[in-house]
Design a protein around this motif. Sequence first.
Motif, PDB file in Angstrom:
ATOM      1  N   GLU A 125      -9.824  25.515 -13.783  1.00  0.00           N
ATOM      2  CA  GLU A 125     -11.026  24.753 -14.104  1.00  0.00           C
ATOM      3  C   GLU A 125     -10.707  23.413 -14.767  1.00  0.00           C
ATOM      4  N   ILE A 126      -9.459  22.991 -14.664  1.00  0.00           N
ATOM      5  CA  ILE A 126      -9.026  21.742 -15.295  1.00  0.00           C
ATOM      6  C   ILE A 126      -8.816  20.675 -14.220  1.00  0.00           C
ATOM      7  N   THR A 127      -9.373  19.501 -14.455  1.00  0.00           N
ATOM      8  CA  THR A 127      -9.161  18.360 -13.562  1.00  0.00           C
ATOM      9  C   THR A 127      -8.756  17.152 -14.399  1.00  0.00           C
ATOM     10  N   VAL A 128      -7.622  16.575 -14.070  1.00  0.00           N
ATOM     11  CA  VAL A 128      -7.132  15.379 -14.755  1.00  0.00           C
ATOM     12  C   VAL A 128      -7.117  14.236 -13.753  1.00  0.00           C
ATOM     13  N   GLU A 129      -7.829  13.173 -14.063  1.00  0.00           N
ATOM     14  CA  GLU A 129      -7.872  11.988 -13.213  1.00  0.00           C
ATOM     15  C   GLU A 129      -7.421  10.785 -14.031  1.00  0.00           C
ATOM     16  N   TRP A 130      -6.556   9.961 -13.452  1.00  0.00           N
ATOM     17  CA  TRP A 130      -6.096   8.781 -14.177  1.00  0.00           C
ATOM     18  C   TRP A 130      -5.661   7.695 -13.198  1.00  0.00           C
TER      19      TRP A 130
ATOM     20  N   GLY B 153       0.836  -1.192   0.000  1.00  0.00           N
ATOM     21  CA  GLY B 153       0.000   0.000   0.000  1.00  0.00           C
ATOM     22  C   GLY B 153       0.869   1.239   0.000  1.00  0.00           C
ATOM     23  N   GLN B 154       0.441   2.290  -0.714  1.00  0.00           N
ATOM     24  CA  GLN B 154       1.233   3.520  -0.760  1.00  0.00           C
ATOM     25  C   GLN B 154       0.325   4.743  -0.781  1.00  0.00           C
ATOM     26  N   TRP B 155       0.855   5.828  -0.216  1.00  0.00           N
ATOM     27  CA  TRP B 155       0.133   7.099  -0.148  1.00  0.00           C
ATOM     28  C   TRP B 155       1.133   8.208  -0.414  1.00  0.00           C
ATOM     29  N   GLY B 156       0.682   9.277  -1.074  1.00  0.00           N
ATOM     30  CA  GLY B 156       1.602  10.366  -1.332  1.00  0.00           C
ATOM     31  C   GLY B 156       0.979  11.435  -2.202  1.00  0.00           C
ATOM     32  N   ALA B 157       1.827  12.114  -2.969  1.00  0.00           N
ATOM     33  CA  ALA B 157       1.385  13.220  -3.815  1.00  0.00           C
ATOM     34  C   ALA B 157       1.936  13.049  -5.216  1.00  0.00           C
ATOM     35  N   ALA B 158       1.135  13.462  -6.201  1.00  0.00           N
ATOM     36  CA  ALA B 158       1.535  13.377  -7.605  1.00  0.00           C
ATOM     37  C   ALA B 158       1.551  14.775  -8.214  1.00  0.00           C
ATOM     38  N   ASP B 159       2.615  15.095  -8.943  1.00  0.00           N
ATOM     39  CA  ASP B 159       2.740  16.384  -9.629  1.00  0.00           C
ATOM     40  C   ASP B 159       2.838  16.127 -11.122  1.00  0.00           C
ATOM     41  N   LEU B 160       1.849  16.612 -11.879  1.00  0.00           N
ATOM     42  CA  LEU B 160       1.787  16.377 -13.324  1.00  0.00           C
ATOM     43  C   LEU B 160       2.347  17.559 -14.084  1.00  0.00           C
ATOM     44  N   ASP B 161       3.190  17.252 -15.066  1.00  0.00           N
ATOM     45  CA  ASP B 161       3.714  18.257 -15.999  1.00  0.00           C
ATOM     46  C   ASP B 161       3.502  17.700 -17.410  1.00  0.00           C
ATOM     47  N   GLU B 162       2.678  18.378 -18.196  1.00  0.00           N
ATOM     48  CA  GLU B 162       2.417  17.910 -19.558  1.00  0.00           C
ATOM     49  C   GLU B 162       2.862  18.950 -20.560  1.00  0.00           C
ATOM     50  N   SER B 163       2.760  18.612 -21.861  1.00  0.00           N
ATOM     51  CA  SER B 163       3.297  19.500 -22.880  1.00  0.00           C
ATOM     52  C   SER B 163       2.630  20.859 -22.961  1.00  0.00           C
ATOM     53  N   ASP B 164       1.409  20.988 -22.405  1.00  0.00           N
ATOM     54  CA  ASP B 164       0.710  22.278 -22.439  1.00  0.00           C
ATOM     55  C   ASP B 164       1.296  23.288 -21.458  1.00  0.00           C
ATOM     56  N   GLU B 165       2.237  22.837 -20.612  1.00  0.00           N
ATOM     57  CA  GLU B 165       2.899  23.688 -19.618  1.00  0.00           C
ATOM     58  C   GLU B 165       1.894  24.306 -18.646  1.00  0.00           C
ATOM     59  N   ILE B 166       0.842  23.577 -18.326  1.00  0.00           N
ATOM     60  CA  ILE B 166      -0.114  24.016 -17.320  1.00  0.00           C
ATOM     61  C   ILE B 166       0.454  23.706 -15.945  1.00  0.00           C
ATOM     62  N   ASP B 167       0.317  24.638 -15.014  1.00  0.00           N
ATOM     63  CA  ASP B 167       0.851  24.464 -13.662  1.00  0.00           C
ATOM     64  C   ASP B 167      -0.191  23.760 -12.798  1.00  0.00           C
ATOM     65  N   TYR B 168      -0.068  22.442 -12.679  1.00  0.00           N
ATOM     66  CA  TYR B 168      -1.008  21.669 -11.877  1.00  0.00           C
ATOM     67  C   TYR B 168      -0.574  21.658 -10.413  1.00  0.00           C
ATOM     68  N   ASP B 169      -1.565  21.572  -9.529  1.00  0.00           N
ATOM     69  CA  ASP B 169      -1.282  21.462  -8.105  1.00  0.00           C
ATOM     70  C   ASP B 169      -0.994  20.011  -7.738  1.00  0.00           C
ATOM     71  N   TYR B 170      -0.200  19.833  -6.664  1.00  0.00           N
ATOM     72  CA  TYR B 170       0.003  18.495  -6.118  1.00  0.00           C
ATOM     73  C   TYR B 170      -1.335  17.953  -5.618  1.00  0.00           C
ATOM     74  N   HIS B 171      -1.530  16.658  -5.805  1.00  0.00           N
ATOM     75  CA  HIS B 171      -2.777  16.052  -5.356  1.00  0.00           C
ATOM     76  C   HIS B 171      -2.479  14.698  -4.735  1.00  0.00           C
ATOM     77  N   VAL B 172      -3.354  14.269  -3.842  1.00  0.00           N
ATOM     78  CA  VAL B 172      -3.151  13.008  -3.142  1.00  0.00           C
ATOM     79  C   VAL B 172      -3.192  11.840  -4.126  1.00  0.00           C
ATOM     80  N   GLU B 173      -2.275  10.902  -3.945  1.00  0.00           N
ATOM     81  CA  GLU B 173      -2.207   9.686  -4.743  1.00  0.00           C
ATOM     82  C   GLU B 173      -2.239   8.490  -3.808  1.00  0.00           C
ATOM     83  N   TRP B 174      -2.843   7.402  -4.262  1.00  0.00           N
ATOM     84  CA  TRP B 174      -2.812   6.175  -3.472  1.00  0.00           C
ATOM     85  C   TRP B 174      -2.655   4.987  -4.408  1.00  0.00           C
TER      86      TRP B 174
END
Length: 258
Positions: free
Chosen positions: A161-166, A102-123
């Motif tokens: 207003e952008i939310t990416v879930e995967w 089991g793991q818990w933490g934070a994910a930081d996404l950087d994609e080619s659009d150079e949008i500054d995403y916030d850290y979000h909880v990952e499990w």
Amino acid sequence: MKKWMGVLFLAMLACPAMAIEPGDHEDPKNAQDYALYGSSPGRPDNPAYKGGPKLWTFGLAFDHQRRDIVYEDAEETQKNWTVLNLLMFLDYDLLPWLSLHGQWGAADLDESDEIDYDYHVEWGVGVRGRFLDYKLPTRDPYWFRVEGTADYKDMQADADEITVEWHEFVVAMTAGLTTKPKLEYENDIHSVGLYAGPAYSRIEGTDEHGSTKTDFEEDQALGFVTGMTIDFSDYMFMKVEGQFFDRSSINGSVGIHF
């Protein structure tokens, strides 16, 4: 792709049934007779055989993942993703040869659009099978090991207003050699192992811009992994691994057994 994923996963589950019967665990000469970690009750105390589980494992990990992602829009847009995961994990040895993860933490996404995403909880959750641990009949102590892993991770990133879930499902089967190094600092290192093997990584998710939702998936699911483990003692270890799909990724962890 999904057919081969299922075949690989079933092979992982079937391997314990092919175990060799254990030898005398008190006699170092018979250390090569071990097949499964679970070939006898309790933990092996033979000084010629080390590396069995310690019931619980706690540690910290990072995962610098680089993947090509294909969006299911009219243009079939492809983006180069970089995801940095900072995690803590806890493993439990359900059986001597089978561990839950089991793991818990934070994910930081950087994609080619150079949008500054916030850290979000990952499990994430997973399972690890140690199917074979065979001492080779060599002058120096070498163990041939076969392991299989299956992991599921759930992640999210937000920006205005952008939310990416995967989520990602990864299955790997690896084989490798482990030995006691003969170095000047060998007293500080219990064992060193190298491993490699095929892997399958499935990524699926949605990208939501306001009222518009776009599905996406990985560009290449089949690849391979290779890595190195260092056991500083029976209770402390370090691991570094490279993953190679459409692009290369690296992850590492340090932990303690107790």
